[in-house]
Write an enzyme that holds these catalytic residues in place. Sequence first.
Site, PDB file in Angstrom:
ATOM      1  N   ASP A  59     -10.456  -3.255   7.843  1.00  0.00           N
ATOM      2  CA  ASP A  59      -9.025  -3.672   7.712  1.00  0.00           C
ATOM      3  C   ASP A  59      -8.685  -4.250   8.811  1.00  0.00           C
ATOM      4  O   ASP A  59      -8.541  -3.594   9.995  1.00  0.00           O
ATOM      5  CB  ASP A  59      -8.325  -2.389   7.689  1.00  0.00           C
ATOM      6  CG  ASP A  59      -8.824  -1.296   6.370  1.00  0.00           C
ATOM      7  OD1 ASP A  59      -8.463  -1.763   5.352  1.00  0.00           O
ATOM      8  OD2 ASP A  59      -9.222  -0.291   6.566  1.00  0.00           O
ATOM      9  N   LYS A  86      -9.502  31.135  -2.655  1.00  0.00           N
ATOM     10  CA  LYS A  86     -10.842  30.391  -2.709  1.00  0.00           C
ATOM     11  C   LYS A  86     -11.492  30.394  -1.289  1.00  0.00           C
ATOM     12  O   LYS A  86     -12.878  30.630  -1.445  1.00  0.00           O
ATOM     13  CB  LYS A  86     -10.361  28.904  -2.829  1.00  0.00           C
ATOM     14  CG  LYS A  86      -9.703  28.839  -4.283  1.00  0.00           C
ATOM     15  CD  LYS A  86      -9.777  27.404  -4.727  1.00  0.00           C
ATOM     16  CE  LYS A  86      -9.252  27.265  -6.199  1.00  0.00           C
ATOM     17  NZ  LYS A  86      -7.800  27.765  -6.347  1.00  0.00           N
TER      18      LYS A  86
HETATM   19  P1  TTP Z   1      -8.270   2.495   3.603  1.00  0.00           P
HETATM   20  O1  TTP Z   1      -9.022   1.288   4.136  1.00  0.00           O
HETATM   21  O2  TTP Z   1      -8.204   2.698   2.175  1.00  0.00           O
HETATM   22  O3  TTP Z   1      -8.543   3.560   4.208  1.00  0.00           O
HETATM   23  P2  TTP Z   1      -9.385   4.161   5.729  1.00  0.00           P
HETATM   24  O4  TTP Z   1      -9.742   2.711   6.490  1.00  0.00           O
HETATM   25  O5  TTP Z   1      -8.619   5.179   6.368  1.00  0.00           O
HETATM   26  O6  TTP Z   1     -10.715   4.984   5.176  1.00  0.00           O
HETATM   27  P3  TTP Z   1     -11.966   4.028   4.717  1.00  0.00           P
HETATM   28  O7  TTP Z   1     -13.074   4.240   5.735  1.00  0.00           O
HETATM   29  O8  TTP Z   1     -12.268   4.483   3.309  1.00  0.00           O
HETATM   30  O9  TTP Z   1     -11.732   2.484   4.653  1.00  0.00           O
HETATM   31  O10 TTP Z   1      -6.692   1.968   4.116  1.00  0.00           O
HETATM   32  C1  TTP Z   1      -6.465   1.568   5.183  1.00  0.00           C
HETATM   33  C2  TTP Z   1      -5.131   2.488   5.743  1.00  0.00           C
HETATM   34  O11 TTP Z   1      -4.006   2.095   4.926  1.00  0.00           O
HETATM   35  C3  TTP Z   1      -5.351   3.938   5.727  1.00  0.00           C
HETATM   36  O12 TTP Z   1      -6.064   4.574   6.802  1.00  0.00           O
HETATM   37  C4  TTP Z   1      -3.816   4.411   5.549  1.00  0.00           C
HETATM   38  C5  TTP Z   1      -3.271   3.232   4.863  1.00  0.00           C
HETATM   39  N1  TTP Z   1      -2.920   3.585   3.398  1.00  0.00           N
HETATM   40  C6  TTP Z   1      -2.106   4.521   3.068  1.00  0.00           C
HETATM   41  O13 TTP Z   1      -1.262   4.812   3.776  1.00  0.00           O
HETATM   42  N2  TTP Z   1      -2.031   4.852   1.863  1.00  0.00           N
HETATM   43  C7  TTP Z   1      -2.940   4.715   0.886  1.00  0.00           C
HETATM   44  O14 TTP Z   1      -2.746   5.158  -0.351  1.00  0.00           O
HETATM   45  C8  TTP Z   1      -3.914   3.663   1.324  1.00  0.00           C
HETATM   46  C9  TTP Z   1      -5.046   3.424   0.153  1.00  0.00           C
HETATM   47  C10 TTP Z   1      -4.087   3.224   2.604  1.00  0.00           C
HETATM   48 MG    MG Z   2     -10.510   1.082   5.396  1.00  0.00          MG
END
Ligand code: TTP
Ligand code: MG
Length: 366
Positions: free
Chosen positions: A221, A102
């Site tokens: 978060d 790919k």
């Molecule tokens: P998220 O807020 O879903 O991810 P993020 O903050 O990295 O990216 P975004 O900008 O899209 O919000 O989740 C927060 C953290 O929780 C993520 O960084 C790691 C953990 N997490 C996991 O380990 N496994 C998962 O399936 C999810 C959804 C989150």
């Molecule tokens: Mg996030």
Amino acid sequence: MEKSETVANEDDTLQALVKPIPKSLQDKFACARPSSSRAKDVNAHITVELDKLATTYKSKNDTWRAHGYQKAISAIRNYPKEITSREEALKIPGVGERLADKVAEILESGRLQKVAEVCEGEEAETLKLFMGVWGAGPSTAQAWYTQGLRTLEDVCTRATLTRHQQVGIRLYEDLNTRIPREEVAEIEAYVRKAAGELVHGLVVEVCGSYRRGKPTCGDVDILITHPDGCSHEKLFRPLLTHLKQSGFLTDDLVYQEQNGNQQKYLGVCRLPGKERKHRRLDIIVVPYAEFAPAIMYFTGSAHFNRSMRLLATKKGMSLSEHGLRVGIVRQGREKLNEGQLLDTPSEESIFTHLGLQYRPPQERDH
Ligand code: TTP
Ligand code: MG
């Protein structure tokens, strides 16, 4: 002095339960490497195409393929030079024969036929649209498609929606717009001030993509704890009530999810003032004893976390947002015992227990 020796001896005993693995194997784990900075992303023309496949497979609930592509994307992002041939791609750990084909196709034609086949049909486009509805996962998106629904209007009028999905549809545009870092900081300041009015001395940290240094975030978060080990217990409900009364929290998705000793709220907030968007906000309150594993987990990335957990498993350990355990016996994927909890007062200590060099959050953006 005597006490610290006891702890050290105890730690040594537990450390002896860690199953050693060869360094060559350990080095293959993503968590053993820093994630590359954007500036060094010299193979973006390749990863952009592969990312389209990963996203589409995720929306089709094909987690296995999605993770496979994610792993390859991470490996290619971390490769420091511009890839110029199939042979060069093949030498990168995490890139197999078919993926190298790919890469070669992208190098030759600038695009990937498979992207057109898999990602650009009506079904893929519709699933992507439906997956943007908060509360609709791949199964729901697929079910709506199979039911003959094609637009958000169709979903609104013909599907039976959960409460979450109703919020997801109503706020579709806002919740699918990424949040600039500066606004995340404003949201944090708002929550920090409100929490500080209820309990003094709290530790409030924004985790997720913000803590990894990303310029924009999908949601906010926020992790809260208290160094005295007990004052956090008085915070959760009063804080949510306070934030709701001020009009900051506009919609609850999950009001209170109890996860062991951790409490989690998933909702939607909006800063005061005109022209503000609704933003997805998670608030997690944890006991101080679980602060380090919790902040590691919520900082991510999800791919980095998977790699850390897998490395722990290979070493007869088990890592979660609650703690790091050692001496785990498994039969297949099933744990046969609880093992013993290791002392993890800091993120650094978790890396050390796993035999890894410490990586600050910006280097965990795999
Ligand atoms: P998220 O807020 O879903 O991810 P993020 O903050 O990295 O990216 P975004 O900008 O899209 O919000 O989740 C927060 C953290 O929780 C993520 O960084 C790691 C953990 N997490 C996991 O380990 N496994 C998962 O399936 C999810 C959804 C989150
Ligand atoms: Mg996030």
